[in-house]
Design a protein around this motif. Structure first.
Motif, PDB file in Angstrom:
ATOM      1  N   ILE A 440    -106.941 -43.900 -39.462  1.00  0.00           N
ATOM      2  CA  ILE A 440    -106.322 -43.933 -38.130  1.00  0.00           C
ATOM      3  C   ILE A 440    -105.429 -42.707 -37.964  1.00  0.00           C
ATOM      4  N   PRO A 441    -105.144 -42.304 -36.721  1.00  0.00           N
ATOM      5  CA  PRO A 441    -104.211 -41.185 -36.511  1.00  0.00           C
ATOM      6  C   PRO A 441    -102.766 -41.658 -36.683  1.00  0.00           C
ATOM      7  N   SER A 442    -101.870 -40.714 -36.829  1.00  0.00           N
ATOM      8  CA  SER A 442    -100.440 -41.027 -36.853  1.00  0.00           C
ATOM      9  C   SER A 442     -99.945 -41.087 -35.411  1.00  0.00           C
ATOM     10  N   PHE A 443     -99.265 -42.182 -35.046  1.00  0.00           N
ATOM     11  CA  PHE A 443     -98.825 -42.303 -33.654  1.00  0.00           C
ATOM     12  C   PHE A 443     -97.635 -43.259 -33.544  1.00  0.00           C
ATOM     13  N   TYR A 444     -96.925 -43.109 -32.418  1.00  0.00           N
ATOM     14  CA  TYR A 444     -95.802 -43.990 -32.109  1.00  0.00           C
ATOM     15  C   TYR A 444     -96.299 -45.044 -31.122  1.00  0.00           C
ATOM     16  N   ALA A 445     -96.381 -46.269 -31.582  1.00  0.00           N
ATOM     17  CA  ALA A 445     -96.904 -47.356 -30.756  1.00  0.00           C
ATOM     18  C   ALA A 445     -95.754 -48.053 -30.034  1.00  0.00           C
ATOM     19  N   PRO A 446     -95.743 -48.053 -28.708  1.00  0.00           N
ATOM     20  CA  PRO A 446     -94.693 -48.779 -27.993  1.00  0.00           C
ATOM     21  C   PRO A 446     -94.896 -50.289 -28.166  1.00  0.00           C
ATOM     22  N   LEU A 447     -93.828 -50.993 -28.461  1.00  0.00           N
ATOM     23  CA  LEU A 447     -93.918 -52.445 -28.664  1.00  0.00           C
ATOM     24  C   LEU A 447     -93.452 -53.215 -27.432  1.00  0.00           C
ATOM     25  N   PHE A 448     -92.250 -52.926 -26.978  1.00  0.00           N
ATOM     26  CA  PHE A 448     -91.759 -53.585 -25.760  1.00  0.00           C
ATOM     27  C   PHE A 448     -90.628 -52.761 -25.161  1.00  0.00           C
ATOM     28  N   THR A 449     -90.409 -52.981 -23.885  1.00  0.00           N
ATOM     29  CA  THR A 449     -89.289 -52.383 -23.159  1.00  0.00           C
ATOM     30  C   THR A 449     -88.421 -53.495 -22.625  1.00  0.00           C
ATOM     31  N   SER A 450     -87.123 -53.407 -22.854  1.00  0.00           N
ATOM     32  CA  SER A 450     -86.169 -54.389 -22.340  1.00  0.00           C
ATOM     33  C   SER A 450     -85.289 -53.716 -21.300  1.00  0.00           C
ATOM     34  N   SER A 451     -85.221 -54.336 -20.129  1.00  0.00           N
ATOM     35  CA  SER A 451     -84.420 -53.772 -19.047  1.00  0.00           C
ATOM     36  C   SER A 451     -83.566 -54.869 -18.436  1.00  0.00           C
ATOM     37  N   SER A 452     -82.271 -54.846 -18.720  1.00  0.00           N
ATOM     38  CA  SER A 452     -81.337 -55.819 -18.140  1.00  0.00           C
ATOM     39  C   SER A 452     -80.697 -55.210 -16.901  1.00  0.00           C
ATOM     40  N   SER A 453     -80.796 -55.914 -15.792  1.00  0.00           N
ATOM     41  CA  SER A 453     -80.274 -55.374 -14.529  1.00  0.00           C
ATOM     42  C   SER A 453     -79.391 -56.397 -13.831  1.00  0.00           C
ATOM     43  N   ALA A 454     -78.377 -55.889 -13.127  1.00  0.00           N
ATOM     44  CA  ALA A 454     -77.456 -56.752 -12.379  1.00  0.00           C
ATOM     45  C   ALA A 454     -76.810 -55.924 -11.283  1.00  0.00           C
ATOM     46  N   VAL A 455     -76.492 -56.588 -10.176  1.00  0.00           N
ATOM     47  CA  VAL A 455     -75.790 -55.954  -9.057  1.00  0.00           C
ATOM     48  C   VAL A 455     -74.668 -56.886  -8.625  1.00  0.00           C
ATOM     49  N   ILE A 456     -73.504 -56.341  -8.352  1.00  0.00           N
ATOM     50  CA  ILE A 456     -72.363 -57.147  -7.950  1.00  0.00           C
ATOM     51  C   ILE A 456     -72.696 -57.943  -6.697  1.00  0.00           C
ATOM     52  N   ASN A 457     -72.252 -59.207  -6.644  1.00  0.00           N
ATOM     53  CA  ASN A 457     -72.547 -60.034  -5.470  1.00  0.00           C
ATOM     54  C   ASN A 457     -71.442 -59.883  -4.421  1.00  0.00           C
ATOM     55  N   LYS A 458     -71.677 -60.486  -3.225  1.00  0.00           N
ATOM     56  CA  LYS A 458     -70.757 -60.311  -2.108  1.00  0.00           C
ATOM     57  C   LYS A 458     -69.390 -60.937  -2.392  1.00  0.00           C
ATOM     58  N   GLU A 459     -69.373 -62.100  -3.059  1.00  0.00           N
ATOM     59  CA  GLU A 459     -68.102 -62.776  -3.319  1.00  0.00           C
ATOM     60  C   GLU A 459     -67.212 -61.949  -4.248  1.00  0.00           C
ATOM     61  N   LEU A 460     -67.774 -61.466  -5.329  1.00  0.00           N
ATOM     62  CA  LEU A 460     -66.993 -60.653  -6.262  1.00  0.00           C
ATOM     63  C   LEU A 460     -66.613 -59.321  -5.627  1.00  0.00           C
ATOM     64  N   ALA A 461     -67.519 -58.766  -4.827  1.00  0.00           N
ATOM     65  CA  ALA A 461     -67.223 -57.502  -4.144  1.00  0.00           C
ATOM     66  C   ALA A 461     -66.059 -57.657  -3.173  1.00  0.00           C
ATOM     67  N   ALA A 462     -65.992 -58.815  -2.494  1.00  0.00           N
ATOM     68  CA  ALA A 462     -64.891 -59.046  -1.548  1.00  0.00           C
ATOM     69  C   ALA A 462     -63.550 -59.064  -2.280  1.00  0.00           C
ATOM     70  N   GLU A 463     -63.497 -59.717  -3.446  1.00  0.00           N
ATOM     71  CA  GLU A 463     -62.265 -59.729  -4.238  1.00  0.00           C
ATOM     72  C   GLU A 463     -61.897 -58.325  -4.696  1.00  0.00           C
ATOM     73  N   LEU A 464     -62.892 -57.586  -5.135  1.00  0.00           N
ATOM     74  CA  LEU A 464     -62.640 -56.237  -5.623  1.00  0.00           C
ATOM     75  C   LEU A 464     -62.152 -55.332  -4.503  1.00  0.00           C
ATOM     76  N   LYS A 465     -62.768 -55.437  -3.332  1.00  0.00           N
ATOM     77  CA  LYS A 465     -62.358 -54.601  -2.199  1.00  0.00           C
ATOM     78  C   LYS A 465     -60.916 -54.902  -1.786  1.00  0.00           C
ATOM     79  N   LEU A 466     -60.549 -56.185  -1.808  1.00  0.00           N
ATOM     80  CA  LEU A 466     -59.175 -56.535  -1.456  1.00  0.00           C
ATOM     81  C   LEU A 466     -58.195 -55.888  -2.423  1.00  0.00           C
ATOM     82  N   ALA A 467     -58.480 -55.987  -3.726  1.00  0.00           N
ATOM     83  CA  ALA A 467     -57.588 -55.389  -4.722  1.00  0.00           C
ATOM     84  C   ALA A 467     -57.512 -53.870  -4.559  1.00  0.00           C
ATOM     85  N   LEU A 468     -58.651 -53.245  -4.249  1.00  0.00           N
ATOM     86  CA  LEU A 468     -58.679 -51.792  -4.086  1.00  0.00           C
ATOM     87  C   LEU A 468     -57.978 -51.346  -2.808  1.00  0.00           C
ATOM     88  N   ASN A 469     -58.025 -52.204  -1.765  1.00  0.00           N
ATOM     89  CA  ASN A 469     -57.493 -51.803  -0.464  1.00  0.00           C
ATOM     90  C   ASN A 469     -56.037 -52.182  -0.262  1.00  0.00           C
TER      91      ASN A 469
END
Length: 528
Positions: A440-469
Motif C-alpha cells: 500500500i502507499p504511505s498516506f494520511y487517512a482522515p478518520l473524523f472531523t469534530s465541529s462544535s458550534s454555538a451562537v449566543i441567544n437573545k436572552e443572554l444577549a439582552a443581559e450582555l447588552k444591558l451590562a455593556l450599555n
C-alpha cells in the motif's frame, strides 16, 4: 383726611388679594429657591453621571463577574445556557479494497454531518481558599436528526485503528517479533479497514475481535486494553469522569486570572510535549478573562486535542444580536512543529527530534495516544503542508466552512459565536512484514472531523447588552440632567433680570404702594 382713609383701604385690598394669590402659588422667593435649587441639583448630578458614572459602573460590573456560588456568572458557567451543537463528519474510504490489492491512491469522502445537541454541566464542585474551584465537566449528547446530513444507519468504511496502531508500534522490531505479530494479527481479526454504521463509529460502539484478543494478553510491553468495544466517543456520553478534573481560578481577588486553568488532574503540565508546549494555561472555553486588549490571542485547552490552541486576532469585527465582537481563529502557525515558528518546536515528540519532526500543519498525537500515529489538524488539512493532503483524494479545504474560530466580546469576555473544528487523521505506512500493510502507499487517512458550534441567544444577549450599555446610559442621562439644569438656571436668571416671576408684578406694585404710603405717612407726620 377722607382721601387718606380711602388710600389705606386700597392698600389693604391689594394686600388681601396678594395673600390669596400666595395661597394658590409659591411666593417669588420660593419660586427662585425651587428653580435655582433644582437647576444646581440637575447640573451637579449631570456632571456626576458624565465624569464618574462610567468608571463607577465598570467597577461594579467587574466586581460582579468573578465566579462565586452566588454570582450571576455561576449559573451560566455551571450549566451552559445556550445550545451547543456538535457536528461530526466521518470519512468514508471509498476504494479501500483497491488500495489493499493494487496500491492505488486512496480516496476518501466526507459524510455527514451527524449532529448532536450538547449539554454541558459542571459536576462535583469544590471551592478552595486560594480562589480556585475544582470540577468535572460532564457532556451529554442528544441526536438531532432534522439538523443532520446523514442517518445513524449510514455504513461507513474506516481504517482499522487498533490493527494499524499495533502494527506501527512494532515497526522497528526484529523480524521474528514482527512475524509472530503478523500471525496473531491475521488470526484474531486484524484488518486494514472495517465497515460499520455511523452511530457505531461515534457513540454506540461495536465488538472488535482484535481488541478482544489484545485484552487477553498479559504482556507488560503492550499497553493495557480495557474493553473489546470500539467507538470514537465510546463511554463519553453523560460521563463525568472521562475529561478529567479541572481546577480554574474564580477571578476573586484577581479578575485577570478568571477562568485560567491552574491544574488538570492535579498537574499543571501534561507531560506529553516538552516545555511550554505541555504547560496548561488559558481557558476551558467556557470562562474567559474580561476586559482584555482585543489584540491579545485567545488560549484554550480541549482535552481531546491534548494541547492548548491559540486563536489569533484577525482584526475583523462582527455584530451578533446587536453586540460587537472580534474574530479569533487558527492560523498557519497554530499546528506548526517548528518550521514556521521556532518556539513551536516542542510540539515535535522527543523521539522524533531533531530530524524527523512532522511537517507544519498537524500535531502528532502519539505522545498522548499510546503511540498511535494519529494527527490533529485543521479540517481538510487547511493551512497544512501539502505533504499531508496530497497523499489522498478528497480534501477540499474551504475557509468559510472549515475554519476554527471564536467571535469574542472582549469587555465582558463572552464568546458570541464559536466554531471549533478539528480533524483527526491516521498515518498509514506500508510494511512488507505485515500482510495488511504490504504494497500500500504511505498516506494520511482522515478518520473524523469534530465541529462544535454555538451562537449566543437573545436572552443572554439582552443581559450582555444591558451590562455593556450601562456606562453609556449613565453618560447620556448625565447629559440630559446637565442640559435640564442649565435650562432651569438660565430661565431663573432670565426671570430674575426681567422680573418676570409669577406674582412679581403684584409684589413690585405692593412694594411701590408701601413705599408711597410710607412717604405719605412721613409727610403727614411732618405736617403735624
Amino acid at each position: 383726611m377722607h382721601r387718606l382713609i380711602n388710600f389705606e383701604r386700597a392698600i389693604k385690598s391689594i394686600s388681601n388679594a396678594d395673600v390669596a394669590m400666595c395661597c394658590r402659588c409659591c411666593g417669588v422667593t420660593q419660586q427662585k429657591a425651587w428653580v435655582f435649587g433644582l437647576g444646581v441639583l440637575f447640573a451637579v448630578s449631570g456632571l456626576f453621571f458624565i465624569i464618574w458614572w462610567p468608571d463607577i459602573i465598570d467597577d461594579i460590573v467587574m466586581k460582579s463577574l468573578p465566579l462565586t456560588p452566588t454570582s450571576k456568572t455561576f449559573d451560566k458557567w455551571e450549566q451552559l445556557p445556550i445550545p451547543v451543537y456538535m457536528k461530526m463528519y466521518l470519512w468514508n474510504w471509498t476504494n479501500a479494497e483497491e488500495v489493499k490489492l493494487h496500491g492505488v491512491k486512496p480516496n476518501f469522502q466526507q459524510v455527514g454531518p451527524y449532529v448532536y445537541r450538547e449539554e454541558r454541566l459542571k459536576m462535583d464542585l469544590q471551592w478552595h481558599a486560594n480562589n480556585t474551584v475544582t470540577f468535572k465537566p460532564r457532556r451529554t449528547w442528544f441526536w438531532e436528526e432534522q439538523m443532520s446530513g446523514g442517518k445513524q444507519t449510514d455504513l461507513v468504511t474506516v481504517p482499522h485503528l487498533p490493527s494499524i496502531a499495533a502494527a506501527a508500534s512494532i515497526r522497528d522490531s526484529l523480524k521474528p517479533i514482527k512475524a509472530g505479530f503478523n500471525i496473531a494479527l491475521n488470526a484474531n481479526g486484524g484488518a486494514l479497514y472495517v465497515t460499520h454504521t455511523a452511530s457505531e463509529w461515534l457513540f454506540d460502539g461495536f465488538y472488535d475481535e482484535f481488541l478482544h484478543y489484545a485484552m487477553s494478553l498479559n504482556n507488560p510491553l503492550v499497553p493495557p486494553v480495557e474493553t473489546d468495544q470500539f467507538a470514537w466517543f465510546l463511554n463519553r456520553n453523560n460521563s463525568e469522569n472521562f475529561e478529567g478534573v479541572f481546577t480554574v481560578h474564580t477571578g476573586v481577588g484577581s479578575i485577570k486570572e478568571m477562568g485560567e486553568i491552574k491544574f488538570w488532574n492535579g498537574v499543571n503540565h501534561t507531560g506529553w510535549y516538552e516545555g511550554e508546549c505541555g504547560r496548561l494555561n488559558g481557558s476551558t472555553s467556557d470562562l474567559f478573562v474580561p476586559d482584555e486588549p482585543k489584540e491579545k490571542a485567545l488560549t484554550i485547552y480541549i482535552t481531546d486535542t491534548c494541547r492548548i490552541i491559540n486563536l489569533e486576532y484577525t482584526g475583523q469585527s462582527y455584530e451578533i444580536e446587536g453586540i460587537q465582537g472580534w474574530k479569533y481563529e487558527v492560523t498557519p502557525h497554530t499546528f506548526d512543529n517548528g518550521q514556521r515558528n521556532g518556539n513551536m518546536k516542542c510540539y515535535c515528540p522527543v523521539d522524533r527530534q531533531p530530524n524527523n519532526c512532522p511537517a507544519s500543519g498537524a500535531t502528532d498525537l502519539g505522545p498522548c495516544g499510546d503511540g498511535a500515529p494519529m494527527y490533529l489538524s485543521a479540517d481538510h488539512f487547511m493551512y497544512a503542508d501539502e505533504s499531508y493532503s496530497s497523499t489522498v483524494n478528497g480534501f477540499q479545504p474551504d475557509y468559510e466552512r472549515h475554519n476554527f474560530f471564536i467571535i469574542m466580546e472582549r469587555k465582558m469576555g463572552v464568546p458570541l459565536e464559536v466554531n471549533a473544528a478539528v480533524m483527526i487523521s491516521l498515518l498509514i505506512e506500508p510494511d512488507k512484514d505485515i500482510d495488511i500493510l504490504k504494497g500500500i502507499p504511505s498516506f494520511y487517512a482522515p478518520l473524523f472531523t469534530s465541529s462544535s458550534s454555538a451562537v449566543i441567544n437573545k436572552e443572554l444577549a439582552a443581559e450582555l447588552k444591558l451590562a455593556l450599555n450601562l456606562p453609556s446610559i449613565g453618560c447620556y442621562t448625565g447629559i440630559g440632567f446637565l442640559c435640564l439644569g442649565c435650562i432651569l438656571l438660565a430661565v431663573g436668571i432670565f426671570l430674575t433680570l426681567k422680573r418676570k416671576w409669577y406674582g412679581q408684578a403684584a409684589a413690585d406694585k405692593l412694594a411701590l404702594i408701601n413705599s408711597d404710603t410710607q412717604h405719605t405717612n412721613d409727610s403727614i407726620r411732618a405736617d403735624q
